[in-house]
Design an enzyme around this catalytic site. Structure first.
Site, PDB file in Angstrom:
ATOM      1  N   TYR A 186       0.880  -0.909   0.319  1.00 49.03           N
ATOM      2  CA  TYR A 186       0.187   0.256   0.189  1.00 49.03           C
ATOM      3  C   TYR A 186       0.684   1.449  -0.157  1.00 49.03           C
ATOM      4  O   TYR A 186       0.363   2.370  -0.645  1.00 49.03           O
ATOM      5  CB  TYR A 186      -1.006  -0.142   1.448  1.00 49.03           C
ATOM      6  CG  TYR A 186      -2.127  -0.739   1.378  1.00 49.03           C
ATOM      7  CD1 TYR A 186      -2.271  -1.331   0.163  1.00 49.03           C
ATOM      8  CD2 TYR A 186      -2.726  -0.882   2.182  1.00 49.03           C
ATOM      9  CE1 TYR A 186      -3.234  -2.697  -0.344  1.00 49.03           C
ATOM     10  CE2 TYR A 186      -3.520  -2.352   2.412  1.00 49.03           C
ATOM     11  CZ  TYR A 186      -3.870  -2.907   1.141  1.00 49.03           C
ATOM     12  OH  TYR A 186      -5.299  -3.977   1.571  1.00 49.03           O
ATOM     13  N   LYS A 222       3.609 -15.342   2.255  1.00 50.13           N
ATOM     14  CA  LYS A 222       2.954 -15.773   1.376  1.00 50.13           C
ATOM     15  C   LYS A 222       4.857 -16.793   0.855  1.00 50.13           C
ATOM     16  O   LYS A 222       5.359 -15.809  -0.395  1.00 50.13           O
ATOM     17  CB  LYS A 222       2.628 -15.075  -0.485  1.00 50.13           C
ATOM     18  CG  LYS A 222       2.492 -15.758  -1.094  1.00 50.13           C
ATOM     19  CD  LYS A 222       1.060 -16.877  -1.407  1.00 50.13           C
ATOM     20  CE  LYS A 222       0.772 -17.816  -2.371  1.00 50.13           C
ATOM     21  NZ  LYS A 222       0.326 -19.393  -2.410  1.00 50.13           N
ATOM     22  N   ASP A 235      -3.026 -18.345   1.883  1.00 40.66           N
ATOM     23  CA  ASP A 235      -4.004 -18.878   1.034  1.00 40.66           C
ATOM     24  C   ASP A 235      -4.904 -19.933   1.333  1.00 40.66           C
ATOM     25  O   ASP A 235      -6.323 -20.196   2.228  1.00 40.66           O
ATOM     26  CB  ASP A 235      -3.375 -19.170  -0.476  1.00 40.66           C
ATOM     27  CG  ASP A 235      -2.879 -20.440  -0.628  1.00 40.66           C
ATOM     28  OD1 ASP A 235      -2.011 -19.897   0.316  1.00 40.66           O
ATOM     29  OD2 ASP A 235      -1.878 -21.015  -1.521  1.00 40.66           O
ATOM     30  N   ASP A 245      -5.327  -6.966   5.554  1.00 40.61           N
ATOM     31  CA  ASP A 245      -7.038  -5.867   5.363  1.00 40.61           C
ATOM     32  C   ASP A 245      -7.831  -7.035   4.381  1.00 40.61           C
ATOM     33  O   ASP A 245      -9.006  -6.711   5.086  1.00 40.61           O
ATOM     34  CB  ASP A 245      -6.411  -5.313   4.086  1.00 40.61           C
ATOM     35  CG  ASP A 245      -7.552  -4.684   3.381  1.00 40.61           C
ATOM     36  OD1 ASP A 245      -8.209  -4.172   4.237  1.00 40.61           O
ATOM     37  OD2 ASP A 245      -7.617  -3.659   2.528  1.00 40.61           O
ATOM     38  N   ASP A 258     -11.320  -9.525   7.396  1.00 41.12           N
ATOM     39  CA  ASP A 258     -12.858  -8.401   6.830  1.00 41.12           C
ATOM     40  C   ASP A 258     -13.422 -10.240   6.877  1.00 41.12           C
ATOM     41  O   ASP A 258     -14.984 -10.157   6.990  1.00 41.12           O
ATOM     42  CB  ASP A 258     -12.483  -7.819   5.621  1.00 41.12           C
ATOM     43  CG  ASP A 258     -12.580  -6.572   5.685  1.00 41.12           C
ATOM     44  OD1 ASP A 258     -12.852  -6.217   6.905  1.00 41.12           O
ATOM     45  OD2 ASP A 258     -13.437  -6.064   4.892  1.00 41.12           O
TER      46      ASP A 258
END
Ligand code: NAD
Length: 360
Positions: free
Chosen positions: A139, A187, A219, A243, A247
Site C-alpha cells: 500500500y 506467502k 491461501d 486487510d 474482514d
C-alpha cells in the site's frame, strides 16, 4: 499521578450515539479517566471548515488514547477537493498523523448470538484476533506507477526488519494474554518480503518461549478460517493479507455492530498509544433514530482500557457485562431475529451499565 486522558471523537451519523454509550460505560468503570470531546469528519468540516482540525490532531497527540465513533455520510460524499472528505481528510489523515502501525481486530462470537454466524453449529464459536501491519507493504511501496503508455502498472512491496519486528511484538504480547498461539501468515513460497517476514517473526518468537508459533501461507489461512476458525488465537500478518483476512474473520461472527478495533503505535512497552473504533461506519440509514448497536464501540472502549491504559480488570468487567446482557436476550434491531423485540441504542447502554453495577 496524572489522570489518564482520552480524546473522544464522536464524528458523524451514528458515531455520536454509539460513542455516548461507550463514554457512560467508561465513566462507570474508570471514573478517574478524563474524557475530552473534539470534532472530526463531516461535523468538523461543517463547524470549522476542516475534517481534521489542527486542534483535534493536537489533542489526540497529547492524550493516552483516542476513542472514535465513525465519519462520513451522503452530505459530504461529493465535497471537493477530496482531501476535505471526512474519510480521507478526517480518518485517514488522523491514522497517518498518529503513526499507527498495528491494527488489531478481534473476531469473537458470543454464544447467545451463534445463530448469526454463517458457519454451522459450534464451528461458529470463534475467538481470534487479527494483528495487521498497517503502514508498510504494497500500500505504501515506491515506485507505484503506470508505464508503457499506461498499459503496465507497478506496485512495489517493501518491508523492513524493524517494521516486522514491531508488529510481531504486538502479536506475541497479545497471545500471552490469551491462549499463547501465534499464527504468522505470509506467502513465503513466492515472495521475498514474506521470507524476510518469516525469518524475522521466528527471531522475535525466541523472546517469547511460552508462546507457540506456527506459519501458514495466506491461501491456506483463508481456507482454514472458514473450515475451522476455532483453531486460531492470534493471527499476525502484513498489510494487504491482513486487510482481506480481518474482514473474512469479522464476517464469521455475523454482526458488524459487535466488532471493535484498535490501531496502535507500538513503543516497545506494555501500554502503547492507540486509536479505538468500531469496525462499522457511520450508518447514515439509521442515524439519529436510536437504532444503532453501541456494543462495537463499548467493546472498543474495553480494548482501550486493556491495551493503552493497562486496566485489564475494567476491560473484563465491560466484556463480561456485554456477554451477560446478550445471554439475557437483550437485542438491538440488528441482532434481533424477525419478529423478536429489540431495544434502542441508549437502552442497550443502560443494560450494560446495569450489569456492571450488579455484578461488577
Ligand atoms: P456502514 O458500516 O456505515 O453500514 C453498513 C450497514 O450496516 C448499514 O445498513 C448500517 O445501518 C448497518 N450498521 C453499521 N453499523 C451498525 C450498528 N452499530 N448498529 C446497527 N447497524 C449498523 O457502512 P456503509 O453504509 O458502507 O458506509 C456508510 C458511511 O460510513 C459512508 O459515508 C462511509 O464512507 C462511512 N464509513 C466510515 C467508516 C469509519 O468511520 N471508520 C468505516 C466505513 C464506512
Amino acid at each position: 499521578m496524572a489522570r489518564p486522558l482520552v480524546t473522544v471523537l464522536p464524528g458523524d451519523g451514528i458515531g455520536p450515539e454509539v460513542v455516548e454509550q461507550a463514554e457512560r460505560v467508561l465513566r462507570r468503570v474508570a471514573p478517574d479517566v478524563e474524557l475530552v470531546r473534539r470534532p472530526i469528519g463531516g461535523a468538523a468540516l461543517d463547524e470549522v471548515g476542516s475534517p481534521l482540525p489542527e486542534s483535534t490532531l493536537a489533542a489526540c497527540r497529547e492524550s493516552d488514547a483516542v476513542l472514535l465513533g465513525a465519519v462520513g455520510g451522503p452530505k459530504w460524499d461529493n465535497v471537493q477537493p477530496v482531501q476535505l472528505r471526512p474519510e480521507i481528510g478526517g480518518l485517514l489523515a488522523l491514522r497517518k498523523g498518529l503513526g499507527l502501525s498495528a491494527n488489531i481486530r478481534p473476531a469473537k462470537t458470543y454464544p447467545a448470538l451463534l445463530a448469526a454466524s454463517p458457519l454451522k453449529g459450534d464451528a461458529g464459536l470463534v475467538d481470534l484476533v487479527v494483528v495487521r501491519e498497517l503502514t508498510g507493504g504494497i500500500y505504501f511501496g515506491q515506485p507505484r506507477e503506470r508505464r508503457e503508455q499506461g498499459r503496465v502498472a507497478v506496485d512495489t512491496c517493501v518491508y523492513s526488519v524493524e517494521e516486522i519486528e514491531s508488529v510481531a511484538h504486538v502479536a506475541f504480547r497479545m497471545a500471552r494474554q490469551r491462549r499463547c498461539l501465534v499464527t504468522s501468515v505470509d506467502k513465503a513460497n513466492v515472495l521475498e518480503t514474506s521470507r524476510l517476514w518469516r525469518e524475522t517473526v521466528e527471531r522475535v518468537a525466541e523472546e517469547f518461549p511460552d508462546v507457540q508459533l506456527e506459519h501458514l501461507l495466506v491461501d491456506n489461512c483463508a481456507m482454514q478460517l472458514v473450515r475451522n476458525p476455532r483453531r486460531f488465537d492470534v493471527i499476525v500478518t502484513e498489510n494487504l493479507f491482513g486487510d482481506v483476512l480481518s474482514d473474512e474473520a469479522a464476517m464469521l461472527t455475523g454482526s458488524l455492530g459487535m466488532l471493535p478495533s484498535a490501531s496502535l503505535r507500538p513503543n516497545g512497552g506494555a501500554n502503547p498509544f492507540g486509536l479505538y473504533e468500531p469496525a462499522h461506519g457511520s450508518a447514515p440509514d439509521i442515524a439519529g433514530q436510536n437504532l444503532a448497536n453501541p456494543i462495537a464501540t463499548i467493546l472498543s472502549a474495553a480494548m482501550l482500557l486493556r491495551l493503552s491504559l493497562g486496566r485489564p480488570d475494567a476491560a473484563d468487567s465491560i466484556e463480561k457485562a456485554v456477554g451477560r446482557v446478550l445471554e439475557r436476550g437483550v437485542r438491538t434491531r440488528d441482532l434481533a431475529a424477525d419478529g423478536e423485540p429489540y431495544v434502542g441504542t441508549a437502552e442497550m447502554g443502560n443494560a450494560v451499565l446495569r450489569e456492571i453495577a450488579e455484578r461488577g
